[in-house]
Scaffold this motif. Structure first.
Motif, PDB file in Angstrom:
ATOM      1  N   ALA A 108       0.826  -1.204   0.000  1.00  0.00           N
ATOM      2  CA  ALA A 108       0.000   0.000   0.000  1.00  0.00           C
ATOM      3  C   ALA A 108       0.864   1.259   0.000  1.00  0.00           C
ATOM      4  CB  ALA A 108      -0.931  -0.001   1.216  1.00  0.00           C
ATOM      5  N   SER A 109       1.930   1.244   0.787  1.00  0.00           N
ATOM      6  CA  SER A 109       2.807   2.415   0.874  1.00  0.00           C
ATOM      7  C   SER A 109       3.566   2.654  -0.423  1.00  0.00           C
ATOM      8  CB  SER A 109       3.786   2.256   2.035  1.00  0.00           C
ATOM      9  OG  SER A 109       3.097   2.168   3.267  1.00  0.00           O
ATOM     10  N   CYS A 110       3.837   1.598  -1.184  1.00  0.00           N
ATOM     11  CA  CYS A 110       4.441   1.773  -2.508  1.00  0.00           C
ATOM     12  C   CYS A 110       3.601   2.722  -3.354  1.00  0.00           C
ATOM     13  CB  CYS A 110       4.563   0.427  -3.225  1.00  0.00           C
ATOM     14  SG  CYS A 110       6.005  -0.545  -2.765  1.00  0.00           S
ATOM     15  N   HIS A 111       2.298   2.499  -3.339  1.00  0.00           N
ATOM     16  CA  HIS A 111       1.403   3.327  -4.145  1.00  0.00           C
ATOM     17  C   HIS A 111       1.249   4.727  -3.557  1.00  0.00           C
ATOM     18  CE1 HIS A 111      -0.024   0.332  -7.058  1.00  0.00           C
ATOM     19  NE2 HIS A 111       0.089  -0.539  -6.074  1.00  0.00           N
ATOM     20  N   MET A 115       2.458   8.220  -5.270  1.00  0.00           N
ATOM     21  CA  MET A 115       1.528   9.312  -5.562  1.00  0.00           C
ATOM     22  C   MET A 115       2.101  10.652  -5.118  1.00  0.00           C
ATOM     23  SD  MET A 115      -2.379   7.986  -4.954  1.00  0.00           S
ATOM     24  CE  MET A 115      -2.171   6.896  -3.551  1.00  0.00           C
ATOM     25  N   ILE A 116       2.700  10.669  -3.934  1.00  0.00           N
ATOM     26  CA  ILE A 116       3.319  11.906  -3.441  1.00  0.00           C
ATOM     27  C   ILE A 116       4.482  12.312  -4.331  1.00  0.00           C
ATOM     28  CG2 ILE A 116       4.480  12.990  -1.474  1.00  0.00           C
ATOM     29  CD1 ILE A 116       3.040  10.997   0.341  1.00  0.00           C
ATOM     30  N   SER A 146       0.339  11.001   6.478  1.00  0.00           N
ATOM     31  CA  SER A 146      -1.022  10.653   6.066  1.00  0.00           C
ATOM     32  C   SER A 146      -1.038   9.369   5.238  1.00  0.00           C
ATOM     33  CB  SER A 146      -1.634  11.792   5.249  1.00  0.00           C
ATOM     34  OG  SER A 146      -1.723  12.969   6.010  1.00  0.00           O
ATOM     35  N   ALA A 147      -0.048   9.242   4.337  1.00  0.00           N
ATOM     36  CA  ALA A 147       0.022   8.049   3.490  1.00  0.00           C
ATOM     37  C   ALA A 147       0.222   6.792   4.325  1.00  0.00           C
ATOM     38  CB  ALA A 147       1.162   8.208   2.482  1.00  0.00           C
ATOM     39  N   TRP A 148       1.168   6.844   5.266  1.00  0.00           N
ATOM     40  CA  TRP A 148       1.453   5.670   6.098  1.00  0.00           C
ATOM     41  C   TRP A 148       0.305   5.373   7.069  1.00  0.00           C
ATOM     42  CZ3 TRP A 148       5.495   2.188   6.087  1.00  0.00           C
ATOM     43  CH2 TRP A 148       6.539   2.471   5.200  1.00  0.00           C
TER      44      TRP A 148
END
Length: 311
Positions: A108-111, A115-116, A146-148
């Motif tokens: 999930a964090s890859c994506h 994106m960032i 926020s992403a993590w």
């Protein structure tokens, strides 16, 4: 291990289908791959931490990406190598759930980090004069946090729905533990797991694809309108490598999701899952570090000083 064991605390991982004569060559190949991932990514992280001039938004994103690559591969590869050479592929249920959680966090964090990074490139190329005000260290920290946090929260729900199920099987039909393999151990109705898992994947992938498509379209429009050959060359060099890596990662993710829902081509799914981990982690330091002038200069300076010391 009897596949009819009810709620067994010990599971068995099916692992990779490696012919006996190739066991040790595959083990060595994975070991070398893992060591390269550790050396290159940890090297980039240490360089960014120790050099204050590199503690800027773009390099903080590199740090986050490298940290994620080390996390995802450390969770998967050492255990995978052990299972290749060992006759005992048993694993505790709690450890299997932990591996699934961290491997999904990596995916999930890859994506989300990509994106960032795509947004960062968009601001740098399309709004260079506003870059420092928009992509400040505080903003990058907020976006990364926020992403993590979003990934961890949604994945906690995903694994929580799986842990609640009783189990009537004990064999993980994958190279390592993941959510789909875990809820397939249950003989209960897993419709909720499938619906939530597919919804989570659809939202994540559509957000990722939409973000990358939008930012790259705007970058393309900006390059065409500016007609500056030098700026366009740098933009194409940066964006092409980023896009190529993103498409490889996206294709592997789609294969994993699709092949998990159909009981065919099990070996292809295992290979796609493995490539999803090792290809980006090996390519990221080369693509993002060595193509960035400041990082490349620092690496060359360190290597040059080491050579002088040896002489």
């Amino acid at each position: 291990m009897n596949n009819l064991t009810y709620n067994s605390p010990i599971l068995v991982i099916e692992g990779l289908d490696v012919p006996h004569r190739f066991i040790y060559p595959v083990f060595v190949l994975l070991l070398v791959t893992y060591l390269i991932i550790l050396i290159t990514n940890i090297g980039v992280m240490l360089l960014i931490v120790m050099d204050r001039s590199l503690q800027q938004p773009m390099y903080l994103l590199f740090f986050s990406l490298s940290f994620n690559d080390v996390l995802g591969n450390t969770v998967v590869l050492p255990r995978l190598m052990f299972d290749i050479v060992s006759t005992d592929r048993s694993i505790s249920y709690s450890l299997c759930v932990s591996q699934a959680f961290f491997s999904h966090t990596y995916a999930a964090s890859c994506h989300t980090v990509m994106m960032i990074m795509a947004f960062d490139r968009y601001v740098a190329i399309c709004h260079p004069l506003r870059y420092t005000s928009i992509m400040s260290p505080a903003m990058v920290a907020k976006l990364t946090a926020s992403a993590w946090s979003t990934s961890i929260t949604l994945l906690s729900i995903l694994l929580g729905l799986t842990v609640r199920l009783s189990r009537c099987r004990s064999v993980i039909l994958n190279a390592y533990c993941d959510n789909a393999s875990l809820f397939k151990l249950s003989c209960e109705d897993v419709s909720i797991n499938n619906i939530y898992g597919l919804t989570f994947s659809a939202v994540l992938l559509s957000s990722s694809i939409g973000n990358v498509t939008f930012t790259y379209f705007r970058i393309l429009v900006s390059c065409v309108s500016k007609k500056n050959k030098e700026v366009n060359r740098k933009a194409v060099q940066t964006c092409t490598t980023h896009l190529a890596l993103y498409l490889i990662m996206l294709w592997c993710a789609f294969l994993i999701i699709i092949l998990h829902r159909f009981q065919i081509h099990n070996s292809y799914r295992k290979m796609a899952a493995l490539l999803f981990h090792i290809i980006p982690a090996n390519m990221n330091p080369v693509i993002y570090a060595l193509q960035t002038k400041e990082l490349k200069t620092k690496i060359v300076q360190i290597l040059h000083s080491k050579v002088n010391q040896l002489q």
